[in-house]
Structure formats: C-alpha cells, structure tokens
Design a protein around this motif. Structure first.
Motif, PDB file in Angstrom:
ATOM      1  N   ASN A  45      -7.826  11.641  -9.556  1.00  0.00           N
ATOM      2  CA  ASN A  45      -7.127  10.380  -9.829  1.00  0.00           C
ATOM      3  C   ASN A  45      -6.041  10.076  -8.802  1.00  0.00           C
ATOM      4  N   GLU A  46      -6.116  10.767  -7.665  1.00  0.00           N
ATOM      5  CA  GLU A  46      -5.110  10.536  -6.623  1.00  0.00           C
ATOM      6  C   GLU A  46      -5.098   9.082  -6.150  1.00  0.00           C
ATOM      7  N   ASP A  47      -6.267   8.441  -6.165  1.00  0.00           N
ATOM      8  CA  ASP A  47      -6.343   7.050  -5.713  1.00  0.00           C
ATOM      9  C   ASP A  47      -5.541   6.115  -6.607  1.00  0.00           C
ATOM     10  N   LEU A  48      -5.526   6.399  -7.915  1.00  0.00           N
ATOM     11  CA  LEU A  48      -4.743   5.584  -8.851  1.00  0.00           C
ATOM     12  C   LEU A  48      -3.250   5.740  -8.579  1.00  0.00           C
ATOM     13  N   LEU A  49      -2.843   6.976  -8.370  1.00  0.00           N
ATOM     14  CA  LEU A  49      -1.437   7.264  -8.114  1.00  0.00           C
ATOM     15  C   LEU A  49      -0.982   6.632  -6.798  1.00  0.00           C
ATOM     16  N   ILE A  50      -1.808   6.743  -5.773  1.00  0.00           N
ATOM     17  CA  ILE A  50      -1.488   6.153  -4.473  1.00  0.00           C
ATOM     18  C   ILE A  50      -1.386   4.632  -4.582  1.00  0.00           C
ATOM     19  N   ALA A  51      -2.285   4.031  -5.345  1.00  0.00           N
ATOM     20  CA  ALA A  51      -2.268   2.567  -5.516  1.00  0.00           C
ATOM     21  C   ALA A  51      -0.968   2.108  -6.184  1.00  0.00           C
ATOM     22  N   ILE A  52      -0.483   2.867  -7.145  1.00  0.00           N
ATOM     23  CA  ILE A  52       0.775   2.541  -7.828  1.00  0.00           C
ATOM     24  C   ILE A  52       1.947   2.650  -6.862  1.00  0.00           C
ATOM     25  N   LEU A  53       1.959   3.728  -6.085  1.00  0.00           N
ATOM     26  CA  LEU A  53       3.042   3.934  -5.123  1.00  0.00           C
ATOM     27  C   LEU A  53       3.062   2.830  -4.069  1.00  0.00           C
ATOM     28  N   GLU A  54       1.901   2.487  -3.545  1.00  0.00           N
ATOM     29  CA  GLU A  54       1.834   1.465  -2.503  1.00  0.00           C
ATOM     30  C   GLU A  54       2.243   0.093  -3.035  1.00  0.00           C
ATOM     31  N   THR A  55       1.923  -0.184  -4.301  1.00  0.00           N
ATOM     32  CA  THR A  55       2.327  -1.445  -4.920  1.00  0.00           C
ATOM     33  C   THR A  55       3.845  -1.533  -5.044  1.00  0.00           C
ATOM     34  N   CYS A  56       4.464  -0.438  -5.470  1.00  0.00           N
ATOM     35  CA  CYS A  56       5.904  -0.428  -5.724  1.00  0.00           C
ATOM     36  C   CYS A  56       6.736  -0.330  -4.450  1.00  0.00           C
ATOM     37  N   LEU A  57       6.301   0.509  -3.526  1.00  0.00           N
ATOM     38  CA  LEU A  57       7.125   0.830  -2.356  1.00  0.00           C
ATOM     39  C   LEU A  57       6.747   0.035  -1.109  1.00  0.00           C
ATOM     40  N   ASN A  58       5.613  -0.670  -1.171  1.00  0.00           N
ATOM     41  CA  ASN A  58       5.145  -1.486  -0.044  1.00  0.00           C
ATOM     42  C   ASN A  58       5.003  -0.639   1.225  1.00  0.00           C
TER      43      ASN A  58
END
Length: 287
Positions: free
Chosen positions: A27-40
């Motif tokens: 599920n690393e892709d889900l976590l990365i997607a959340i981080l990229e959304t928040c931190l740009n």
C-alpha cells in the motif's frame, strides 16, 4: 433484519485504521499519493519507521507517533487528529520536537539539512471557533515577526480535513479529483462505494478498509478502546464540572464577603450570589 443493530464502520479518520492500512505491504502507493497531495512534492523513497521498532502488533497502540516515515525529502511524522482538544497543537509539537532532537543531534555534527516535517490530518476544525476559518493546508515554521526562519528544516503542515470533505458533499469535481486521496479517508462504507466508482486507486483503499472492518480482532480492539476513551472523557467532564462548580462557589463567597464589608443587606447578597442565608450568616461571624 428489523431491529438489528447497524455495525459501526471504522473509517480512515481513526488513527489505528490509517496506520494499519498505510503501513501494510503493497500500500506504499496510497501513502505516497497522500503525501504528494499534502506536501506538493515528489516522493521517490519511503521507509516506514515506528516508535517501537520491534512491535508489529497493530492492536498495541504506539507510545508516541502515528506514523513515522523516512523519505527522499526528509523525515515525516503523520498524525491523524479526530478532534481538536485544547491541548492538540501542544501535544503534537511535543512529539515533533522529540523527533527533531533525536535526528538533529545524532553523530558528531548537527544535522542542518534533513527536513523534519509533521503532517497533521485534522478533523473537527469546523467546530472549533479558533480553527474553523483556517486554510485547507496551513504550513507553520519557526520564525520571527519579520517572517525570518529560526531554522529552515522544521515544518508543520495541518490539513483541514473538514474543508477537504466539503468538496465531496458539494460535488466539486475539480477539487474532488485534486484531493481524492484525502477525501477517501473520511468516508463511510456506502460513501466509499460511490466514491470509488471509476477510481481504481480509491477502490484499493476501499477493499483494504472493508476487509479490516471484518476482522473480529480489530473490531474487539476498537470497541474496547472506544469504551476506555468514553470512560476517560466522562471522568474528565465530571471533574471539569466539579471544578467549575467549586470555582463558582468560591467566587460567590468572595463577592459576599465584599458586600458584607460594604454593609449590604443579607437579602441583596442572597440575590447576587445565590448563597443561602445560613452561608451568609456564617460569613458574617467569620469577619
């Protein structure tokens, strides 16, 4: 069946749910997607680090952090806040300060470059008078009144999850697509079924969380934790009410003493303080 109690669905707004799904292999892709959304930013590397390194039992609460990540942009602490108690920011800052000192003071030199970031996914801000008008994403730094940074590598991001969820309920399609990885965290089962339509990445999250909600060990843990939290909150509220009541009584006594000193009549003192005639007569004798 009529009269059957509806089972509670534990969404991603619960920290234990978020941790279990996001720390699960695959599920690393889900976590990365959340981080990229928040931190740009672009996340190329991610390593999950827990405050209890050898503890892999998700049903034992971590002592300090929700999720600690080592990434190509720095160290990221994720905190899921399902409410905004008065001590929220103080507590989270204390946790982040501990992380900052642990990583900055390692070795023979101070680490001045590794970013230490706290990412707070906070629900309940719309019900807090001081927080309800905050931006969707607020970034805090240690700086002076001229906005000059004290240190460059210490950052706090707070995401107003109430405002993020409003995009879903208002059907703002552009914003829904932009924040879909955050929106999915706050939805219940039926909402997720609708939301995940034509969104494969959200489907993956939905399947994980539905499976988790079927796990009897997980449900037992959540039920027990909720009961403990309710008992704690009840005791806290009773103690607060008792303190307020005792404080009000003491204020009334002090007011009565002043009025007695000024020669006010007992009837007037009773009216303004709600003290009984016996209590006022006792105060007169103590003069």
């Amino acid at each position: 069946m009529v009269g059957e109690k509806k089972k509670k669905f534990y969404s991603g707004r619960y920290d234990i749910v978020f941790k279990e799904i996001m720390s699960k292999d695959g599920n690393e892709d889900l976590l990365i997607a959340i981080l990229e959304t928040c931190l740009n930013v672009k996340i190329k590397k991610i390593v999950i680090k827990n405050s209890e390194q050898n503890n892999r039992n998700i049903f034992i609460r971590r002592k300090i952090l929700d999720l600690l990540l080592e990434t190509n942009i720095g160290l990221i602490d994720i905190e899921v806040n399902n409410g905004t108690p008065d001590y929220l920011h103080n507590r989270n800052l204390a946790f982040l300060s501990n992380v900052y000192s642990s990583y900055t003071l390692r070795g023979e030199e101070y680490d001045l470059t590794t970013k230490i970031i706290s990412l707070n996914l906070t629900y309940g801000m719309s019900k807090n008078e001081e927080l309800k008008n905050r931006e969707i994403i607020d970034i805090y730094r240690v700086s002076n009144n001229k906005n000059e940074c004290y240190v460059e590598n210490f950052l706090i991001y707070e995401i107003n999850m109430d405002k993020v969820l409003k995009f879903w309920y208002s059907r703002d399609e552009k914003k829904i697509e932009e924040f879909k990885y955050l929106i999915m965290l706050g939805l219940d089962k039926n909402e997720l079924l609708l939301f995940s339509k034509d969104r494969e990445s959200v489907k993956k999250y939905m399947e994980n969380i539905i499976e988790l909600n079927k796990d009897p060990r997980f449900i037992e843990y959540m039920t027990r934790e909720e009961d403990q939290r309710k008992c704690y909150n009840t005791d806290l509220n009773l103690a607060r009410k008792k303190g307020l009541k005792e404080g009000a009584k003491q204020n009334a006594i002090e007011t009565a003493k002043i009025m007695l000193k000024d020669g006010e009549k007992v009837e007037k003192i009773m009216k303004y303080t709600n003290l009984s005639i016996e209590e006022i007569e006792k105060l007169k004798k103590e003069k």
